[in-house]
Structures are given as C-alpha cells and as structure tokens.
Design a protein around this motif. Sequence first.
Motif, short mmCIF file in Angstrom:
data_model
loop_
_atom_site.label_atom_id
_atom_site.label_comp_id
_atom_site.label_asym_id
_atom_site.label_seq_id
_atom_site.Cartn_x
_atom_site.Cartn_y
_atom_site.Cartn_z
N PRO B 103 0.83 -1.21 0.00
CA PRO B 103 0.00 0.00 0.00
C PRO B 103 0.86 1.27 0.00
CG PRO B 103 -0.76 -1.57 1.65
CD PRO B 103 0.56 -2.09 1.15
N PHE B 104 0.45 2.23 -0.79
CA PHE B 104 1.20 3.47 -0.96
C PHE B 104 0.27 4.66 -0.71
CE2 PHE B 104 2.34 6.73 -4.32
CZ PHE B 104 3.28 7.37 -3.55
N THR B 105 0.69 5.56 0.15
CA THR B 105 -0.06 6.79 0.43
C THR B 105 0.74 7.98 -0.07
OG1 THR B 105 -1.03 5.79 2.40
CG2 THR B 105 -1.16 8.19 2.20
N LEU B 106 0.16 8.69 -1.04
CA LEU B 106 0.85 9.82 -1.66
C LEU B 106 0.48 11.11 -0.94
CD1 LEU B 106 2.49 11.03 -4.04
CD2 LEU B 106 0.36 11.08 -5.34
N LYS B 107 1.47 11.98 -0.78
CA LYS B 107 1.25 13.31 -0.23
C LYS B 107 1.85 14.34 -1.19
CE LYS B 107 1.57 11.59 4.52
NZ LYS B 107 2.33 11.63 5.79
N GLY B 108 1.27 15.52 -1.19
CA GLY B 108 1.74 16.54 -2.12
C GLY B 108 1.74 17.92 -1.50
N ALA B 109 2.55 18.78 -2.08
CA ALA B 109 2.61 20.18 -1.65
C ALA B 109 3.18 21.00 -2.81
CB ALA B 109 3.49 20.33 -0.41
N TYR B 110 2.99 22.30 -2.73
CA TYR B 110 3.58 23.15 -3.77
C TYR B 110 4.17 24.41 -3.14
CZ TYR B 110 -0.53 26.21 -3.46
OH TYR B 110 -1.51 27.05 -3.02
N ALA B 111 5.10 24.98 -3.87
CA ALA B 111 5.71 26.26 -3.45
C ALA B 111 5.68 27.18 -4.65
CB ALA B 111 7.15 26.04 -2.98
N ASN B 112 5.19 28.39 -4.45
CA ASN B 112 5.11 29.34 -5.57
C ASN B 112 5.61 30.71 -5.15
OD1 ASN B 112 2.94 29.87 -3.90
ND2 ASN B 112 1.50 30.25 -5.56
N ARG B 113 6.76 30.69 -4.53
CA ARG B 113 7.41 31.94 -4.14
C ARG B 113 8.64 32.23 -5.01
NH1 ARG B 113 4.39 35.09 -0.67
NH2 ARG B 113 2.97 33.69 0.40
N GLY B 114 8.72 31.53 -6.12
CA GLY B 114 9.81 31.82 -7.05
C GLY B 114 11.08 31.04 -6.80
N GLN B 115 11.09 30.25 -5.75
CA GLN B 115 12.28 29.45 -5.50
C GLN B 115 11.88 28.12 -4.87
OE1 GLN B 115 14.69 31.67 -2.80
NE2 GLN B 115 13.17 31.71 -1.19
N GLU B 116 12.75 27.16 -5.04
CA GLU B 116 12.50 25.83 -4.50
C GLU B 116 12.86 25.85 -3.03
OE1 GLU B 116 12.89 22.60 -2.77
OE2 GLU B 116 14.83 22.64 -3.80
N SER B 117 11.83 25.82 -2.21
CA SER B 117 12.05 25.86 -0.77
C SER B 117 10.86 25.19 -0.09
CB SER B 117 12.17 27.31 -0.29
OG SER B 117 12.17 27.35 1.12
N ILE B 118 11.17 24.36 0.88
CA ILE B 118 10.09 23.66 1.59
C ILE B 118 9.63 24.45 2.81
CG2 ILE B 118 10.87 21.39 0.85
CD1 ILE B 118 12.03 20.99 3.65
N THR B 119 10.17 25.62 3.00
CA THR B 119 9.83 26.37 4.21
C THR B 119 8.42 26.96 4.16
OG1 THR B 119 10.90 28.31 3.31
CG2 THR B 119 12.22 26.90 4.76
N ASP B 120 7.94 27.27 2.98
CA ASP B 120 6.60 27.86 2.91
C ASP B 120 5.76 27.17 1.84
OD1 ASP B 120 7.71 30.92 1.28
OD2 ASP B 120 7.97 28.83 0.80
N VAL B 121 5.75 25.85 1.90
CA VAL B 121 4.93 25.12 0.95
C VAL B 121 3.47 25.08 1.41
CG1 VAL B 121 6.83 23.64 0.18
CG2 VAL B 121 5.38 22.91 2.08
N GLN B 122 2.62 24.89 0.45
CA GLN B 122 1.19 24.73 0.73
C GLN B 122 0.81 23.28 0.42
OE1 GLN B 122 -0.72 27.25 1.99
NE2 GLN B 122 1.24 28.36 2.06
N ASN B 129 -4.94 9.10 -3.10
CA ASN B 129 -3.80 9.43 -3.98
C ASN B 129 -4.20 10.24 -5.21
OD1 ASN B 129 -2.30 8.04 -2.14
ND2 ASN B 129 -1.66 6.42 -3.52
N ILE B 130 -5.40 10.79 -5.21
CA ILE B 130 -5.85 11.61 -6.34
C ILE B 130 -6.31 12.96 -5.82
CG2 ILE B 130 -7.54 11.83 -8.22
CD1 ILE B 130 -7.59 8.79 -8.40
N GLY B 131 -5.95 14.02 -6.52
CA GLY B 131 -6.40 15.34 -6.12
C GLY B 131 -5.94 16.39 -7.10
N ASP B 132 -6.48 17.58 -6.96
CA ASP B 132 -6.05 18.67 -7.82
C ASP B 132 -5.96 19.94 -7.01
OD1 ASP B 132 -8.68 20.07 -7.82
OD2 ASP B 132 -9.34 18.31 -8.94
#
Lengths: 166, 201
Positions: B103-122, B129-132
């Motif tokens: 069994p696999f549980t997927l998690k997701g997040a995004y960052a849109n502050r212009g740089q790759e950083s996990i400090t302020d992801v949403q 495992n499905i979503g938009d």
Amino acid sequence: MTTKIYSLLIALLLGLVPVFASAQTESVSVTVSATVQGEIEMITINTMDFQNIGGESDILNINPIQSERAGKMVARGTPNAEFRLNYLRERELTNVEGTGVLIFNYEVSGSDVDEQDSSEMLDQEVRQLEFNGDGEFYLWIGGLVDLSNAEPGSYEGEFTIEIEYI
Amino acid sequence: MATSPAVCVFCLLLFLHVATPEKASAQEINFGSYADYQIELHDVTMGDLEFEGPIVRNGGVYQVELADAFILEIIGVKYLDVGVLIEGEGELVLDSDSEQTIPFTLKGAYANRGQESITDVQPVTLTNNIGDVRFPILARDQAPPGPPPRPPTGEFNQSEVNESAFLYLYGEIDVGDVDAGFYSGTITINVRYDAPPESNN
C-alpha cells in the motif's frame, strides 16, 4: 485606392481565420519504487580444519586466502544488494576437557565469486560489500592462535559475524 | 470593369468558408484559455520517488519525507494560474508477481514563491492518492490579480515573464508480509493554465 482595397481584403481574410483557443496540458509520469530485501542466510560449507596442524612453532596460523584448512561460508541475500559486514576478531576458545582458554584471532576474506585465492582480506572492523547477481557472497575464515601456554585438551569456541543490508 | 485577382481570391475563400459545414456557435470569449502560452515541466530531483532501504518484509511504515520529496518544477507565465491534477496508484506492485503489493499513500505540496524551498509550501489535498489544486505560478499574496498578459505575438518573449513554481511529491508505504523484490507504481501529473484537467478516474 488599390492599396486601401487590398488592406481591407486582407483584414477581411484575417477575420475569416478561426482562432483556436485551447488550454495546453503538459503531463509527466513519475515512478514510485521500493526494493524489499530478502532475508539474509548464512550457510557453513566447511569448518576450519586443525587436524594434525602442529609443527615446530607454537603459533598456529590458517590463512583464509591461501589455506585449504580455512572455513568456508556463503551468505545469501538480495542480488546486488549492498550490505555491511562485521565480525568479532578476537574470541576465547575454552578447554572442554579441563581448564584454560586460548585467544583465537580470526581472519576473514571474502569475494562475490567462489574463488578463495582471489578473495579479499576483510580486515577492517566494518566493511561495505555487495551480493553478486545470484544473491551470494563467499567468506573464508582463518586466523591464528598462540599455543605456547596452552593446557592439553580440546578447545572450542564461536565465530560471530554480522551482516545487514545498508 | 475587370475584376482584380485579389478580389477573386477573396470571393473564393469566402465561399469556401460559408460552404464548409461547421457547427454553428455564438462567438464567445473564454478568459480561462491561454492559447499559446507554454508550460514546461522539469524533474528537479532527476529520478524516481524512491523509498530507500533497507526495506524488509513486515518492516511496517517507511516514509519519504517532504525534505526528500520528488520535486517537479513548473515553469510558466508568472501572473497566470495553473491547475494541477495528480493521480497516483494506490499500491506498488512487485515486478515479477502482480499479486504482491505494498500500500502506498501519496502526499503533495507546492511552493510558488519563485524558489525551490520547503519552508513555505502549501499542502495539496489528495484522497486515495488523487487530487487537484489551482495556484498562481507566482504567489500574489493578498493583491488582486494583475492585468491580463500581453497576447503572444511575434514580439512576445514568454521567457521574460516566466517564473517557476514547484510541486513536491512524497508519502509512505506500509510493508507487510510480502516477497522480496522491486516494487513500483506510477504517479501521473497533468498541468495546464487555469483549472486543473479533469480526472479520468
């Protein structure tokens, strides 16, 4: 006048060209993967042979790379998986018929092919190695012991080796 | 008066246009369609979403944390929204025996502050495992949306208004009494401007 008519015609022609406005979708597939390791087995093929090994020296030595008296083991696990090997180099052998102990210093060589004379001495405390494509790794066990102060009798002891996946 | 060649061509095209059977429809403007703006997707991590070992039978839960996530860079016009549809399989399957699964549980997040950083992801909400999710390529904070983008013409250089957003995929597996071997599954990500594409599932 002719120029104006041409311009007007071109404008009308452009007006007839349908405008396709479609939302472009970009896609990518990502593979998720995990490798479940098989259980590791240790199989003893030969034990060390000390029969009639006595000589002029009080120190008995079985070279794991060169001696036919070396013990042989094979470790079986996941093909091509990396593992960490560790063993206790110094163990006590106890006299089963009386008193006294001997200190045995183990020496181990290993190879992913079944060829003792091309095996590599595993003389560091912890080694990172790899199973071959069939999931096997061969070990030859030798060592040396000083009999100068040994009491007569039969001695026995253990050899401890640890193998774990990295 | 003689008819000029240009007029003849025009009449012919007009005739063809009228004669072509087309579905009649009223003219409409869809502000959600951005015909020629490009979206680029780049695999930042250059590899799979891989659960690293040693993983053993009955080992329980193994995680890939956000800090070790698979990262997808989404490059697009910075003042436009993108819709992202994520569809992941619920199980990893042994390559030699499809009956063996994890069994696999997927998690997701995004960052849109212009740089790759996990400090302020949403976070991205995923169910089975499905979503938009929909977000601007570059976060607008509390400001209203900017002016509509300049129409893409020959003089338009999209790279001047591009920015990068980042999508993070991570999760966990629960390893039970399964055979040893290589297990895998697939996550499909669809990205387009405006609303997310509709799922086929």
